[in-house]
Design a protein around this motif. Structure first.
Motif, PDB file in Angstrom:
ATOM      1  N   TYR A   1       0.707  -1.191   0.121  1.00 42.84           N
ATOM      2  CA  TYR A   1       0.186   0.150  -0.017  1.00 42.84           C
ATOM      3  C   TYR A   1       0.869   1.266  -0.100  1.00 42.84           C
ATOM      4  CZ  TYR A   1      -4.573  -2.268   1.183  1.00 42.84           C
ATOM      5  OH  TYR A   1      -5.785  -3.002   0.916  1.00 42.84           O
ATOM      6  N   ALA A   2       0.541   2.202  -0.881  1.00 47.18           N
ATOM      7  CA  ALA A   2       1.341   3.503  -0.896  1.00 47.18           C
ATOM      8  C   ALA A   2       0.333   4.604  -1.286  1.00 47.18           C
ATOM      9  CB  ALA A   2       2.617   3.432  -1.849  1.00 47.18           C
ATOM     10  N   THR A   3       0.855   5.778  -1.272  1.00 49.14           N
ATOM     11  CA  THR A   3      -0.065   7.006  -1.638  1.00 49.14           C
ATOM     12  C   THR A   3      -0.328   6.771  -2.991  1.00 49.14           C
ATOM     13  OG1 THR A   3       2.065   8.532  -1.785  1.00 49.14           O
ATOM     14  CG2 THR A   3       0.742   8.242   0.331  1.00 49.14           C
ATOM     15  N   GLU A   4       0.482   6.149  -3.861  1.00 51.11           N
ATOM     16  CA  GLU A   4       0.169   6.287  -5.176  1.00 51.11           C
ATOM     17  C   GLU A   4      -1.157   5.343  -5.487  1.00 51.11           C
ATOM     18  OE1 GLU A   4       2.513   3.858  -7.870  1.00 51.11           O
ATOM     19  OE2 GLU A   4       3.931   3.433  -5.989  1.00 51.11           O
ATOM     20  N   ASP A   5      -1.695   5.982  -6.803  1.00 55.93           N
ATOM     21  CA  ASP A   5      -3.011   5.487  -7.192  1.00 55.93           C
ATOM     22  C   ASP A   5      -2.696   4.127  -8.005  1.00 55.93           C
ATOM     23  OD1 ASP A   5      -4.499   7.431  -6.033  1.00 55.93           O
ATOM     24  OD2 ASP A   5      -4.383   8.341  -7.977  1.00 55.93           O
ATOM     25  N   TYR A   6      -3.252   3.048  -7.421  1.00 55.22           N
ATOM     26  CA  TYR A   6      -3.333   1.921  -8.131  1.00 55.22           C
ATOM     27  C   TYR A   6      -4.405   1.422  -8.882  1.00 55.22           C
ATOM     28  CZ  TYR A   6       0.543   0.454  -5.248  1.00 55.22           C
ATOM     29  OH  TYR A   6       1.963   0.764  -4.345  1.00 55.22           O
ATOM     30  N   PHE A   7      -5.473   1.901  -8.645  1.00 52.07           N
ATOM     31  CA  PHE A   7      -6.681   1.851  -9.339  1.00 52.07           C
ATOM     32  C   PHE A   7      -7.148   3.094  -9.965  1.00 52.07           C
ATOM     33  CE2 PHE A   7      -6.554  -1.681  -6.234  1.00 52.07           C
ATOM     34  CZ  PHE A   7      -7.109  -2.810  -7.097  1.00 52.07           C
ATOM     35  N   THR A   8      -7.873   3.281 -10.944  1.00 55.59           N
ATOM     36  CA  THR A   8      -8.437   4.586 -11.435  1.00 55.59           C
ATOM     37  C   THR A   8      -9.740   4.699 -10.790  1.00 55.59           C
ATOM     38  OG1 THR A   8      -7.162   4.186 -13.519  1.00 55.59           O
ATOM     39  CG2 THR A   8      -9.263   5.535 -13.432  1.00 55.59           C
ATOM     40  N   ILE A   9      -9.838   5.595  -9.969  1.00 54.46           N
ATOM     41  CA  ILE A   9     -11.355   5.604  -8.971  1.00 54.46           C
ATOM     42  C   ILE A   9     -11.950   6.979  -9.441  1.00 54.46           C
ATOM     43  CG2 ILE A   9     -12.087   5.885  -6.751  1.00 54.46           C
ATOM     44  CD1 ILE A   9      -9.976   4.450  -5.576  1.00 54.46           C
TER      45      ILE A   9
ATOM     46  N   VAL B   1     -13.731   8.964  -7.756  1.00 54.56           N
ATOM     47  CA  VAL B   1     -13.869   9.792  -7.037  1.00 54.56           C
ATOM     48  C   VAL B   1     -12.785   9.812  -6.075  1.00 54.56           C
ATOM     49  CG1 VAL B   1     -16.625   9.477  -6.821  1.00 54.56           C
ATOM     50  CG2 VAL B   1     -14.934   8.133  -5.413  1.00 54.56           C
ATOM     51  N   ASP B   2     -12.744  11.302  -5.511  1.00 53.69           N
ATOM     52  CA  ASP B   2     -11.560  11.306  -4.632  1.00 53.69           C
ATOM     53  C   ASP B   2     -11.545  10.536  -3.422  1.00 53.69           C
ATOM     54  OD1 ASP B   2      -9.354  12.595  -3.345  1.00 53.69           O
ATOM     55  OD2 ASP B   2     -10.337  14.129  -2.695  1.00 53.69           O
ATOM     56  N   GLN B   3     -10.843   9.511  -3.655  1.00 47.32           N
ATOM     57  CA  GLN B   3     -10.990   8.318  -2.636  1.00 47.32           C
ATOM     58  C   GLN B   3      -9.470   7.477  -2.375  1.00 47.32           C
ATOM     59  OE1 GLN B   3     -13.795   7.425  -0.614  1.00 47.32           O
ATOM     60  NE2 GLN B   3     -12.222   6.588   0.662  1.00 47.32           N
ATOM     61  N   ASN B   4      -9.036   7.615  -1.063  1.00 46.91           N
ATOM     62  CA  ASN B   4      -7.876   7.010  -0.845  1.00 46.91           C
ATOM     63  C   ASN B   4      -7.856   5.631  -1.307  1.00 46.91           C
ATOM     64  OD1 ASN B   4      -6.114   5.478   1.427  1.00 46.91           O
ATOM     65  ND2 ASN B   4      -5.146   7.378   0.837  1.00 46.91           N
ATOM     66  N   ASP B   5      -6.829   5.157  -1.864  1.00 50.02           N
ATOM     67  CA  ASP B   5      -6.732   3.691  -2.307  1.00 50.02           C
ATOM     68  C   ASP B   5      -6.710   2.938  -1.153  1.00 50.02           C
ATOM     69  OD1 ASP B   5      -6.657   4.110  -4.865  1.00 50.02           O
ATOM     70  OD2 ASP B   5      -4.812   3.733  -5.150  1.00 50.02           O
TER      71      ASP B   5
ATOM     72  N   ASP C   1      -9.398  -1.440   1.813  1.00 55.43           N
ATOM     73  CA  ASP C   1      -9.593  -2.025   3.104  1.00 55.43           C
ATOM     74  C   ASP C   1     -11.471  -2.393   3.066  1.00 55.43           C
ATOM     75  OD1 ASP C   1      -7.198  -2.263   4.163  1.00 55.43           O
ATOM     76  OD2 ASP C   1      -7.256  -0.333   5.338  1.00 55.43           O
ATOM     77  N   LYS C   2     -11.926  -1.599   2.671  1.00 56.52           N
ATOM     78  CA  LYS C   2     -13.481  -1.534   2.594  1.00 56.52           C
ATOM     79  C   LYS C   2     -14.021  -2.503   1.844  1.00 56.52           C
ATOM     80  CE  LYS C   2     -17.649  -0.153   3.381  1.00 56.52           C
ATOM     81  NZ  LYS C   2     -18.353   0.045   4.671  1.00 56.52           N
ATOM     82  N   CYS C   3     -13.269  -2.929   0.661  1.00 54.00           N
ATOM     83  CA  CYS C   3     -13.450  -4.265  -0.149  1.00 54.00           C
ATOM     84  C   CYS C   3     -13.460  -5.495   0.518  1.00 54.00           C
ATOM     85  CB  CYS C   3     -12.791  -4.109  -1.290  1.00 54.00           C
ATOM     86  SG  CYS C   3     -13.147  -2.947  -2.524  1.00 54.00           S
ATOM     87  N   VAL C   4     -12.380  -5.583   1.469  1.00 52.47           N
ATOM     88  CA  VAL C   4     -11.946  -6.746   2.231  1.00 52.47           C
ATOM     89  C   VAL C   4     -12.965  -6.882   3.456  1.00 52.47           C
ATOM     90  CG1 VAL C   4     -10.303  -7.658   4.032  1.00 52.47           C
ATOM     91  CG2 VAL C   4      -9.508  -6.593   1.837  1.00 52.47           C
TER      92      VAL C   4
END
Length: 416
Positions: free
Chosen positions: A272-280, A282-286, A291-294
């Motif tokens: 986990y890091a601050t960079e975006d792994y997913f193209t989201i 909305v303004d949402q922290n990865d 964590d919400k998905c888990v």
């Protein structure tokens, strides 16, 4: 003392009587000496001796000892002519002062001498060769002339996991795919990765199988999932307990005898890091989103702790599940249990046409479900057993990272 005194007194009286009798007998003979030439000589008569003193019996109890009750002046005095005989001391007789400490001369405590264990017997050359070849057995020292021993000097018997791993690695790097295809098994299994880190190795006595699990990164990824969790399982029977026989058995294997499994992923809870792994959208922290998905993947269940969680890149699905066009988040949750290691395959599907958007639907699932909306579908695709845990060796660095990468814990929402 009374009896001894009477005996002594009786002896004196008897001696006096005998002396008097002897004198009288001698005088009588002199008086009766008749001379033939003087037949008329007048002989003066000898007076009769005084009556004899009575003989005292020293053992007569009726006679009292005149000195009875009086202290003998010689009592307690040593006779110079007859000194007392000193009897030797009885060695078994207990000294009343034994065990008592002299305050003026305290005993000097001698330091205890260390007890050195006896020198162990050196193994013979045949024993060293046998130990070197054994998989379960004594480990030979670095010098090669003795065993590794414990503090008491006894050889330590171990399962030689390091030597087993080296044997398998050598086999993979030297065994070719076929007689004509000279690509090694290692190149075939790991050659397309730029980095390979073994997460753990394990030998199962129950399954007769050796497992290598690795975290790899593709050198030239073909999809957005640029990482891979790879599992290689090699059939192996160690009942012979010989490295020499093991090498012969490995060389007799065909590539098809070895099982390979790969799980591609985009990101894990290790990186986990601050960079975006997913193209989201909305303004949402990865991290918060993942964590919400888990949390949703283990809704109504106890979420495993300290697990390795792998996320594939999300994919768009055109329809289905009564939510129409939706987005799918696929995850693999690797759980390290006490007796087994397993992979749970979980999916979270969120509608892209219902609600406020697929990301918001996941983040606001609890609120939406209470309002009667079903914008999110949670799916379990089963669990796969990797291996029975028997003789497992973990990569300590990765293991510590997994333990520190705890997911945000949240009480699951119970849906009645």
């Amino acid at each position: 003392m009374k009896k001894g005194f009477l005996k002594k007194l009786g002896t004196i009286v008897l001696g006096a009587f005998m002396a008097v009798s002897t004198i009288g007998f001698t005088v009588g003979l002199t008086a009766c000496n008749f001379d033939d030439d003087n037949d008329h000589e007048i002989v003066t008569p000898v007076p009769d001796p005084e009556p004899d003193d009575p003989i005292i019996d020293p053992d007569d109890p009726s006679i009292e000892d005149p000195d009875d009750g009086k202290q003998d002046p010689d009592d307690g005095k040593e006779d110079p002519e007859n000194p007392p005989i000193e009897e030797p001391e009885d060695p078994d007789k207990e000294d009343p002062d034994d065990g008592k400490e002299d305050p003026d001369n305290p005993p000097i405590e001698e330091p205890e001498e260390p007890v050195n264990p006896p020198e162990p017997d050196k193994p013979s050359r045949e024993e060293l060769i046998e130990a070197f070849d054994s998989i379960y057995g004594y480990t030979v020292s670095a010098s090669g002339d003795d065993f590794i021993r414990d503090e008491n000097g006894n050889p330590i018997k171990t399962f030689k996991s390091d030597e087993l791993y080296e044997t398998v690695e050598t086999f993979l790097k030297t065994k070719t795919m076929t007689a004509t295809n000279l690509t090694t098994l290692y190149e075939n299994y790991y050659g397309k990765f730029s980095t390979v880190e073994h997460l753990f190795t394990n030998y199962s006595d129950q399954d007769n199988e050796y497992t290598i699990a690795s975290l790899c990164e593709y050198e030239e990824p073909e999809t957005e999932n640029d990482k891979c969790f790879k599992i290689v399982q090699i059939p192996m029977d160690l009942n012979s307990n010989s490295f020499e026989i093991l090498e012969q058995n490995l060389n007799a294997l065909r590539p098809l005898d070895i099982t390979r499994t790969e799980y591609d992923y985009k990101v894990s809870n290790l990186d986990y890091a601050t960079e975006d792994y997913f193209t989201i959208d909305v303004d949402q922290n990865d991290k918060e989103f993942l964590d919400k998905c888990v949390d949703l993947a283990y809704l109504n269940e106890q979420k495993p702790q300290n697990s390795l969680i792998l996320f594939q890149n999300g994919t768009s699905e055109p329809a289905g599940y009564d939510i129409g066009n939706h987005y799918k988040i696929d995850m693999k949750v690797i759980t390290f249990g006490d007796s087994e290691i397993s992979i749970d395959n979980r999916e979270v599907r969120s509608s892209g046409v219902l609600g406020a958007g697929w990301v918001n639907n996941i983040m606001n699932y609890e609120k939406d479900i209470q309002d009667g909306h079903t914008y999110v579908v949670i799916q379990e695709n089963g669990s796969k057993l990797i291996t029975n845990v028997d003789k497992i060796d973990y990569n300590e660095d990765i293991s510590k990272s997994i333990q520190n990468a705890k997911q945000k814990s949240k009480e699951p929402t119970i849906i009645l």
